[in-house]
Design a protein around this motif. Structure first.
Motif, short mmCIF file in Angstrom:
data_model
loop_
_atom_site.label_atom_id
_atom_site.label_comp_id
_atom_site.label_asym_id
_atom_site.label_seq_id
_atom_site.Cartn_x
_atom_site.Cartn_y
_atom_site.Cartn_z
N ILE A 197 32.06 43.25 -16.01
CA ILE A 197 31.58 43.41 -17.39
C ILE A 197 30.87 44.74 -17.53
CG2 ILE A 197 29.73 42.66 -18.90
CD1 ILE A 197 30.69 39.98 -18.91
N VAL A 198 30.00 45.06 -16.61
CA VAL A 198 29.26 46.32 -16.67
C VAL A 198 30.22 47.50 -16.67
CG1 VAL A 198 27.64 47.79 -15.44
CG2 VAL A 198 27.17 45.35 -15.67
N ALA A 199 31.34 47.33 -15.99
CA ALA A 199 32.36 48.39 -15.93
C ALA A 199 33.23 48.43 -17.18
CB ALA A 199 33.24 48.20 -14.69
N GLY A 200 33.00 47.50 -18.11
CA GLY A 200 33.78 47.49 -19.34
C GLY A 200 35.15 46.86 -19.21
N ASP A 201 35.32 46.00 -18.23
CA ASP A 201 36.62 45.39 -17.97
C ASP A 201 36.48 43.87 -17.88
OD1 ASP A 201 39.00 45.31 -15.22
OD2 ASP A 201 39.33 45.11 -17.38
N PRO A 202 36.00 43.23 -18.94
CA PRO A 202 35.82 41.78 -18.87
C PRO A 202 37.13 41.02 -19.02
CG PRO A 202 35.29 42.55 -21.05
CD PRO A 202 35.58 43.78 -20.23
N PHE A 203 37.09 39.79 -18.59
CA PHE A 203 38.24 38.90 -18.66
C PHE A 203 38.62 38.61 -20.10
CE2 PHE A 203 40.57 35.04 -18.54
CZ PHE A 203 39.86 34.06 -19.21
N LYS A 204 37.63 38.49 -20.98
CA LYS A 204 37.90 38.05 -22.34
C LYS A 204 37.00 38.79 -23.32
CE LYS A 204 39.98 35.38 -25.34
NZ LYS A 204 41.45 35.46 -25.54
N TRP A 205 37.62 39.19 -24.45
CA TRP A 205 36.90 39.79 -25.56
C TRP A 205 36.94 38.85 -26.76
CZ3 TRP A 205 34.29 44.26 -24.91
CH2 TRP A 205 34.71 45.16 -23.92
N GLY A 206 35.89 38.90 -27.56
CA GLY A 206 35.94 38.28 -28.85
C GLY A 206 36.62 39.21 -29.85
N GLN A 207 36.73 38.74 -31.09
CA GLN A 207 37.43 39.55 -32.10
C GLN A 207 36.54 40.58 -32.78
OE1 GLN A 207 36.07 36.67 -32.77
NE2 GLN A 207 35.11 36.94 -34.76
N GLY A 208 35.23 40.43 -32.59
CA GLY A 208 34.29 41.40 -33.14
C GLY A 208 33.69 40.98 -34.46
N THR A 209 32.49 41.47 -34.72
CA THR A 209 31.81 41.23 -35.99
C THR A 209 31.17 42.54 -36.43
OG1 THR A 209 30.24 39.81 -37.18
CG2 THR A 209 29.64 40.43 -34.93
N GLN A 210 31.33 42.87 -37.69
CA GLN A 210 30.86 44.15 -38.22
C GLN A 210 29.37 44.08 -38.53
OE1 GLN A 210 32.63 47.19 -38.91
NE2 GLN A 210 30.53 47.94 -39.22
N VAL A 211 28.66 45.09 -38.07
CA VAL A 211 27.25 45.28 -38.43
C VAL A 211 27.14 46.63 -39.12
CG1 VAL A 211 24.92 45.64 -37.55
CG2 VAL A 211 26.35 43.83 -36.58
N THR A 212 26.59 46.62 -40.31
CA THR A 212 26.41 47.85 -41.07
C THR A 212 24.94 47.97 -41.46
OG1 THR A 212 28.65 47.71 -41.95
CG2 THR A 212 27.11 49.19 -43.07
N VAL A 213 24.34 49.09 -41.08
CA VAL A 213 22.93 49.33 -41.37
C VAL A 213 22.84 50.48 -42.36
CG1 VAL A 213 20.65 49.78 -40.41
CG2 VAL A 213 22.36 48.57 -39.03
N SER A 214 22.29 50.20 -43.51
CA SER A 214 22.16 51.24 -44.53
C SER A 214 20.81 51.94 -44.43
CB SER A 214 22.32 50.62 -45.92
OG SER A 214 21.27 49.69 -46.16
N SER A 215 20.81 53.21 -44.79
CA SER A 215 19.57 54.00 -44.69
C SER A 215 18.76 53.90 -45.97
CB SER A 215 19.92 55.45 -44.41
OG SER A 215 20.76 55.96 -45.40
#
Length: 124
Positions: free
Chosen positions: A106-124
């Protein structure tokens, strides 16, 4: 079927907080290391935080989030969380949950499984 499903993303003002959740199914969750990554447009995916199966070692890998983001897990609920405080516009990204039996993979960026992702948007 192994699934990782993220939730909790959204739009927040700078200085605000969000809590991301990742629900796991199809794996013996308690023996997996879990992590959160993020990817902003035009950038490579980066490791944000990682936690071992027994929570014995938690690493907020990105220097930019130290002291602001905290990873935690609930093995009974098969959930991993990312508490994000004092959010900044540069935290805007798609956040991904990841799982692997190997902490180092995981630390190497090569995990067995990824999720689909969730968007985080921070406005200034």
């Amino acid at each position: 079927q192994v699934q990782l499903v993220e939730s909790g993303g959204g739009l927040v003002q700078a200085g605000g907080s969000l809590r991301l959740s990742c629900s796991a199914s199809g794996i013996i969750f308690s023996i997996y290391s879990m992590a959160w990554f993020r990817q902003a447009p035009g950038n490579q995916r980066e490791l944000v935080a990682v936690i071992r199966s027994d929570s014995s070692r938690t690493a907020n890998t990105a220097d930019s989030v130290k002291g602001r983001f905290t990873i935690s897990r609930d093995n009974g609920k098969k959930m991993v969380y990312l508490q994000m405080n004092s959010l900044k516009p540069e935290d805007t990204a798609v956040y991904y949950c990841a799982a692997d039996l190997s902490f180092s993979k995981i630390v190497a960026g090569d995990p067995f499984k990824w999720g689909q992702g969730t968007q985080v948007t921070v406005s200034s």
